[in-house]
Design an enzyme around this catalytic site. Structure first.
Site, PDB file in Angstrom:
ATOM      1  N   GLY A 174       0.827  -1.191   0.000  1.00  0.00           N
ATOM      2  CA  GLY A 174       0.000   0.000   0.000  1.00  0.00           C
ATOM      3  C   GLY A 174       0.865   1.246   0.000  1.00  0.00           C
ATOM      4  N   CYS A 175       0.264   2.373  -0.359  1.00  0.00           N
ATOM      5  CA  CYS A 175       1.022   3.617  -0.438  1.00  0.00           C
ATOM      6  C   CYS A 175       1.493   4.069   0.943  1.00  0.00           C
ATOM      7  CB  CYS A 175       0.190   4.709  -1.112  1.00  0.00           C
ATOM      8  SG  CYS A 175      -1.495   4.857  -0.488  1.00  0.00           S
ATOM      9  N   TYR A 176       0.582   4.068   1.924  1.00  0.00           N
ATOM     10  CA  TYR A 176       0.973   4.486   3.273  1.00  0.00           C
ATOM     11  C   TYR A 176       2.061   3.579   3.850  1.00  0.00           C
ATOM     12  CZ  TYR A 176      -3.159   7.616   3.503  1.00  0.00           C
ATOM     13  OH  TYR A 176      -4.089   8.614   3.302  1.00  0.00           O
TER      14      TYR A 176
ATOM     15  N   THR B 276       4.320   1.794   2.273  1.00  0.00           N
ATOM     16  CA  THR B 276       5.587   2.050   1.578  1.00  0.00           C
ATOM     17  C   THR B 276       6.300   3.244   2.187  1.00  0.00           C
ATOM     18  OG1 THR B 276       4.794   1.139  -0.524  1.00  0.00           O
ATOM     19  CG2 THR B 276       6.588   2.744  -0.647  1.00  0.00           C
ATOM     20  N   CYS B 277       5.574   4.332   2.299  1.00  0.00           N
ATOM     21  CA  CYS B 277       6.180   5.575   2.767  1.00  0.00           C
ATOM     22  C   CYS B 277       6.579   5.457   4.248  1.00  0.00           C
ATOM     23  CB  CYS B 277       5.174   6.701   2.542  1.00  0.00           C
ATOM     24  SG  CYS B 277       5.866   8.351   2.480  1.00  0.00           S
TER      25      CYS B 277
END
Lengths: 346, 346, 346, 346
Positions: free
Chosen positions: C149-151, C153-154
């Site tokens: 997911g994007c969150y 990953t970051c």
């Protein structure tokens, strides 16, 4: 205090009506009906209004709400007024319709551009086009006010003095308009999806937008002869605001300052029209949240063409604020009642 | 690999040049000079480019940078090319100037609109207007390319086939343009302050913008007679992107599809011009970050008027991308080299 | 050239896959399937891609597309992979799933947070969590890559070196994340309606977002012990971009520069992770359109707390770019293939 | 009607003061002074206010303006109050200072964080911190009101009931704040340049923002013991609005509804604080243009942590609206006078 009903109040123009009316000194919100959302607390739909209204949305179907009110604002998609307006008018209620159904004197124009039978042609004669700066006297006694579209409001105010003075060559008027996204309403569609319209600008309904005949009917009345316009609306990535850039070929050589004085004279008694100082072009931000229409003029001497820029808040002077202005006129209130707030510059 | 110099590279067009050139298959960035910022690591000014360039900005004053390069991009405010360009040309360097100094064949036009003496009129004859779709052959051998302004690029591509075919009535052309804020550059001014331009739209330089004569010179050449336009630029709250809505009275009755076929034919060999499908209007978002110009046509049959919508990314096809396209032409590269990236739709 | 299929390609992550893959030097787009939109020209859905792909969307139902390809990207809502992935894997196709179905090693965690049975638990063991910076070696041979997911990953890239070195007090990690609206997808809902999210910021799914357990599983593996985080996502009015501000109590007193050197060392071989210079905080704009994750560190000495800021483009490193990075690893390509474009700074 | 002076009124907080005061029922704007812009018509600087004020900006230097007024709002950069405030106070004028000079009881804290000598420490004792919800009684008689910063206002209202009840573990408070760009003021700087901050989000002044000690002094007073916070401000691409997401470890297990009831009780007499319904998170848009602070609570039971979200309009409750609220208290007006407008939802 008069009692006010909003018929179909959960969209953005409904929200603006509530925002304005909840602090109006002479009007009290009696109720809000909604096709969807009946039973909901209005302040749960628009949390901003918590503490300003405790109204629970009523069922749309029965017309009881308007019966217990003095005036009804109809904020419905076009074509739906038929169920509500004729009966209300018969009972002596005043109706201010924010849709398109009562903006034309001739139902055939409506039917041509909206592609459907008019819902109640019999009462069209009892309606007045609700642009106070042009029709104030007729509005006072109108059973129905056909509240103007946002584009026509901004365009007609931009062009009226020029046409009144017969200064433009026939067939030379172009209206290039730029609107914020709220003009598209609250209904979900791809065109109003944030990622589809943000950071982008586009023209739409080119040479075919439904606000064209409405603008032409009023401008023709002003000019005393048929006026045809080319109208191109655009969507700009901002919430509110509309800018009309209107073009016309001048019949005789005048300069911008001469025209500015013409406009100052013409609008000298109009509180909500502000002619800008020489050389200053209006921005839509400077009228945000307010009922003002600010206008500037320029002349392209090389081409013999006038360029008029006019700005409004499309949800206020372009819809709900103008509707309240019409209500004020009908009931003999000060026209500024409820509408005299300064704009939010930023 | 040719060696490339950027003269005055710390503004937004400079940044775009670096962004494009750092992945160009046949050009190598030799150096970047800057009036302010000499000694700074370029990737510290634009942190996005960390890892893509290690160049330290050079002092602007001495022309040494361009001497050790094959071609120089001058990204300077107008009027400053005089110190750099004549000497570079004398030494046989090719110069692509992104400012206004070499866009006019007649220095008097420059001097009238820019209000200053031309910095080096003697070499004006050696410059070619760098719009590849019109001037490809002349660009090949030009000592200097006057890279077009963003508004003229978008306007000329929109109107050329119509004027070539002599389809428009004289004096009927209006160009209503909408630009993102990056067109204002990186210099600090109130007009580009976030809170002053966000959520607002305005016209500026009405009937007096400096891109007018540039557009007129090129359109006149296309038409084979003097073309005068009324040009109104607007600022729209977005970073990149430009939409031109151009109007003209048609000499004869044709429909949009006929015109669309005309444009498809005219631009059939132009990779960077895309004529849209019937009925689809372009958005600026659909060319973001790319060198494309997308065009649609509509006809207002009631008024006998054509409406052309064209969109570009003002920093790419409107500035740095077109400059690289010109470089590709000059050096005989594939015109798409370094420019063949798909747009960022959102 | 390998052949690539996109299963469910009409959303924003699908569009980004096409944008990246259409210029990939070693992969060719074989086809795109879509639940809705089969039969449509992909470049009519995303007009930006005109000229870059001529693919007609295929029917979603039959798995034929993936059979004629070497690898399939599944860009489906969670829970829908069951129909596609098991069969593809059985036939020896590699699958990179951009949904949530293959991000957890334990199906019970999936079922607890997603409130539904896992669609194909039997093949969960064949999946690897696709964060290359942590799992590169395992990805090479994975039948299925569960693309993060994007969150997560970051967040994981922001916290890994600190947890690896056991520098944070237990229970002290807070992740406060800010995402652009494209993270909400292209489906129509009020939350992504322009006027509802523009000019506003809000938290959502507080203490209950589904990306929490995914982040915790990976961070726990890094730390070698159970890590619990408090995670609060926010929506910010921009198209792309994500900023994670992560907090943790430091076990011992170190300063920001010491930590910066730790991160530089840890990520020294990672092309797509850029540790910022001392004192420079990253902006989401500086990674726009690119696969980079930029990281900065600060220490609040008064509170003994580290603050890590990391930014990505949520659609690239947070979704489609990372998926292509995983594909490059699987097929032994250069990890940067197709992904080495500089960011669009503005 | 009392007479009101604005000292340094051409910035955004000055503009908001004029916007609010021009329709205040009990206060009349006597004059506006400005360091730059003396002699200019205020409505030419802010064209939105055309028709609402005809004031010509006065010279800043001489203190005559405040002498002929009952109260002065000082909207100056910090450190500049020394020339104006002591003399005004000596003459018995009330001063509401929107800068930082009177927000600390101890000048050494000011000097440590602002890096300069306090301009007038002798009168610091006569100042009261102007957060009405905490200090109403003391404000009534204060010679000087130190109007709170925007971040402290939003943070203190978010955390006060929790700290009053001693519910948070020591050292556990984190304030992660998101502000619109108007908080940066109207001065030109790269950080507020449209293309630099639009479509991007970033943290700044991490672990070192000057609003930290102000927040800590007030929270410590509420808690009855020293409270230290980690504070991280962020800039979000919107004009107005601020969201604080505050975190703290709970000493005992309670749920969100229990906390909500605590807040409802604590703020029951506070018109400008609205505790949201269960499960509804506030958006900054819902308080746009208004003096409200809307608050929601959530509990991360897994981590034993409370998350408080509070939103304000940074220019109203975070600056000028709160200043007018303080004026209303001082002069015994209804606290809502001039401030009772509904928010602009969009």
């Amino acid at each position: 205090m008069i009692k006010v009903a909003i018929i179909g109040g959960t969209g953005y123009t409904g929200q603006e009506l509530v925002r304005i009316l909840c602090r109006h000194p002479r009007a009290k919100l009696e109720g809000i009906s909604a096709r969807s959302g009946a039973g909901q607390n209005y302040a749960d739909i628009y949390t901003s209004l918590r503490g300003f209204t405790g109204i629970i949305c009523e069922d749309f179907g029965d017309g009881e709400l308007i019966q217990r009110s003095d005036v009804g604002f109809a904020a419905l998609p076009h074509g739906l007024s038929g169920e509500i307006v004729p009966e209300a008018v018969n009972r002596g209620k005043r109706v201010i319709d924010l849709g398109a159904d009562f903006r034309f004197s001739d139902e055939r124009v409506y039917e041509e551009w909206y592609g459907a039978k008019h819902p109640c042609p019999a009462i069209l004669k009892r309606a007045v086009y609700g642009l106070p700066e042009l029709k104030r006297n007729a509005i006072v006694d109108a059973a129905i006010v056909g509240n103007p579209g946002c584009y026509p409001t901004c365009s007609i105010l931009a062009l009226t003095p020029l046409l009144k003075e017969d200064m433009l060559e026939e067939g030379s008027v172009i209206i290039d308009a730029k609107s914020g996204i709220s003009g598209e309403g609250r209904s979900l569609r791809l065109g109003s999806h944030f990622c589809e319209c943000n950071e982008s600008v586009k023209a739409y309904s080119v040479a075919g937008h439904r606000h064209t005949p409405e603008t032409e009917e009023q401008l023709s009345a002003v000019a005393g002869k048929k006026v045809t316009v080319t109208f191109t609306p655009h969507l700009v990535p901002m919430q509110r605001g509309m800018l009309v850039t209107a073009y016309g070929k001048l019949k005789k050589g005048v300069d911008a300052e001469w025209l500015r004085q013409l406009y100052i004279g013409y609008y000298q008694d109009e509180y909500f029209v502000r002619v800008m100082k020489e050389g200053v072009m209006p921005t839509t931000g400077q009228v945000r949240g307010s009922n003002f229409c600010d206008i500037s003029l320029a002349v392209d001497q090389r081409a013999g063409r006038v360029i008029v820029c006019s700005v409004i808040d499309n949800l206020v002077k372009g819809a709900s604020g103008q509707a309240v202005q019409n209500m004020n006129i009908i009931f003999g209130f000060d026209e500024k009642d409820g509408l005299d707030m300064p704009p939010l510059y930023l």
